[in-house]
Scaffold this motif. Structure first.
Motif, mmCIF file in Angstrom:
data_model
loop_
_atom_site.group_PDB
_atom_site.id
_atom_site.type_symbol
_atom_site.label_atom_id
_atom_site.label_comp_id
_atom_site.label_asym_id
_atom_site.label_seq_id
_atom_site.Cartn_x
_atom_site.Cartn_y
_atom_site.Cartn_z
ATOM 1 N N SER A 42 0.810 -1.219 0.000
ATOM 2 C CA SER A 42 0.000 0.000 0.000
ATOM 3 C C SER A 42 0.844 1.269 0.000
ATOM 4 N N GLY A 43 2.188 1.135 0.048
ATOM 5 C CA GLY A 43 3.057 2.293 -0.060
ATOM 6 C C GLY A 43 3.726 2.727 1.237
ATOM 7 N N LYS A 44 3.538 2.007 2.334
ATOM 8 C CA LYS A 44 4.129 2.392 3.622
ATOM 9 C C LYS A 44 5.655 2.430 3.544
ATOM 10 N N SER A 45 6.248 1.345 3.135
ATOM 11 C CA SER A 45 7.714 1.280 3.040
ATOM 12 C C SER A 45 8.239 2.211 1.961
ATOM 13 N N MET A 46 7.509 2.359 0.878
ATOM 14 C CA MET A 46 7.928 3.262 -0.193
ATOM 15 C C MET A 46 7.992 4.700 0.314
ATOM 16 N N LEU A 47 7.022 5.099 1.127
ATOM 17 C CA LEU A 47 7.035 6.440 1.706
ATOM 18 C C LEU A 47 8.276 6.633 2.583
ATOM 19 N N LEU A 48 8.548 5.667 3.450
ATOM 20 C CA LEU A 48 9.725 5.770 4.324
ATOM 21 C C LEU A 48 11.017 5.796 3.521
ATOM 22 N N ARG A 49 11.074 5.010 2.455
ATOM 23 C CA ARG A 49 12.263 4.984 1.604
ATOM 24 C C ARG A 49 12.443 6.325 0.875
ATOM 25 N N CYS A 50 11.353 6.967 0.486
ATOM 26 C CA CYS A 50 11.439 8.290 -0.152
ATOM 27 C C CYS A 50 11.919 9.340 0.852
ATOM 28 N N ILE A 51 11.404 9.297 2.071
ATOM 29 C CA ILE A 51 11.839 10.248 3.096
ATOM 30 C C ILE A 51 13.322 10.054 3.397
ATOM 31 N N ALA A 52 13.759 8.805 3.472
ATOM 32 C CA ALA A 52 15.159 8.510 3.773
ATOM 33 C C ALA A 52 16.086 8.815 2.593
ATOM 34 N N GLY A 53 15.538 8.920 1.382
ATOM 35 C CA GLY A 53 16.362 9.198 0.208
ATOM 36 C C GLY A 53 16.831 7.952 -0.518
ATOM 37 N N ILE A 54 16.283 6.803 -0.155
ATOM 38 C CA ILE A 54 16.656 5.544 -0.805
ATOM 39 C C ILE A 54 15.910 5.388 -2.128
ATOM 40 N N GLU A 55 14.734 5.970 -2.219
ATOM 41 C CA GLU A 55 13.955 6.014 -3.463
ATOM 42 C C GLU A 55 13.789 7.477 -3.857
ATOM 43 N N ILE A 56 13.746 7.729 -5.139
ATOM 44 C CA ILE A 56 13.546 9.090 -5.630
ATOM 45 C C ILE A 56 12.144 9.182 -6.236
ATOM 46 N N PRO A 57 11.288 10.030 -5.663
ATOM 47 C CA PRO A 57 9.932 10.174 -6.195
ATOM 48 C C PRO A 57 9.933 10.823 -7.576
ATOM 49 N N GLU A 58 8.828 10.691 -8.274
ATOM 50 C CA GLU A 58 8.678 11.356 -9.574
ATOM 51 C C GLU A 58 8.270 12.816 -9.406
ATOM 52 N N ASP A 59 7.580 13.131 -8.310
ATOM 53 C CA ASP A 59 7.084 14.491 -8.134
ATOM 54 C C ASP A 59 6.878 14.768 -6.658
ATOM 55 N N GLY A 60 6.798 16.052 -6.317
ATOM 56 C CA GLY A 60 6.474 16.465 -4.967
ATOM 57 C C GLY A 60 7.632 17.102 -4.228
ATOM 58 N N GLU A 61 7.419 17.283 -2.918
ATOM 59 C CA GLU A 61 8.397 17.927 -2.058
ATOM 60 C C GLU A 61 8.411 17.253 -0.694
ATOM 61 N N ILE A 62 9.590 17.165 -0.091
ATOM 62 C CA ILE A 62 9.755 16.650 1.263
ATOM 63 C C ILE A 62 10.649 17.618 2.017
ATOM 64 N N SER A 63 10.213 18.022 3.219
ATOM 65 C CA SER A 63 11.019 18.868 4.097
ATOM 66 C C SER A 63 11.070 18.237 5.475
ATOM 67 N N ILE A 64 12.210 18.393 6.142
ATOM 68 C CA ILE A 64 12.367 17.940 7.524
ATOM 69 C C ILE A 64 12.797 19.146 8.341
ATOM 70 N N ASP A 65 12.011 19.453 9.365
ATOM 71 C CA ASP A 65 12.266 20.626 10.217
ATOM 72 C C ASP A 65 12.426 21.898 9.394
ATOM 73 N N GLY A 66 11.601 22.039 8.363
ATOM 74 C CA GLY A 66 11.622 23.231 7.524
ATOM 75 C C GLY A 66 12.726 23.260 6.476
#
Length: 125
Positions: A42-66
């Motif tokens: 359902s995308g749980k691990s994929m989301l975590l991998r995108c946040i960690a930088g192990i996967e590169i999304p096709e679109d969007g934005e991710i920020s940590i602490d601004g």
């Protein structure tokens, strides 16, 4: 705080393209306890991998602490080792000769301010 805007990640299977993260918006506040629940694939691990930088999304934005760590529109991708995150993988990447505490502590040894006792309150072996 983790801020995610319009995150999209697609991967290919035999039957065609699957949108693991079709267009996700998410805010997790500092010190907020947050759980990802859902069926397999359902995308749980994929989301975590995108946040960690192990996967590169096709679109969007991710920020940590601004601090932006990924932005498709700006062409920004901060490498995993520069994100200040640790990740304990599911089963296959856990060191079988180590305790749960030792597996959690291992990635934290790079950051002196983070301690395994703070992350995982279990008795030490």
């Amino acid at each position: 705080m983790i801020s995610i805007r319009r995150l999209r990640k697609v991967f290919q299977v035999k039957e065609g393209a699957v949108a693991a993260l079709p267009n996700l918006d998410l805010e997790v506040e500092r010190e907020e306890f947050f759980v990802l629940l859902g069926p397999s694939v359902s995308g749980k691990s994929m989301l975590l991998r995108c946040i960690a930088g192990i996967e590169i999304p096709e679109d969007g934005e991710i920020s940590i602490d601004g601090r932006p760590i990924y932005s498709a529109s700006d062409g920004l991708f901060i490498r995993p080792e520069h994100r200040g995150l640790g990740m304990v993988f599911q089963s296959y990447a856990v060191w079988p000769h180590m305790s749960v505490f030792e597996n959690v502590a291992l990635p934290l040894t790079r950051w002196k301010e983070a301690r395994a006792d703070d992350i995982l309150p279990v008795p030490r072996p």
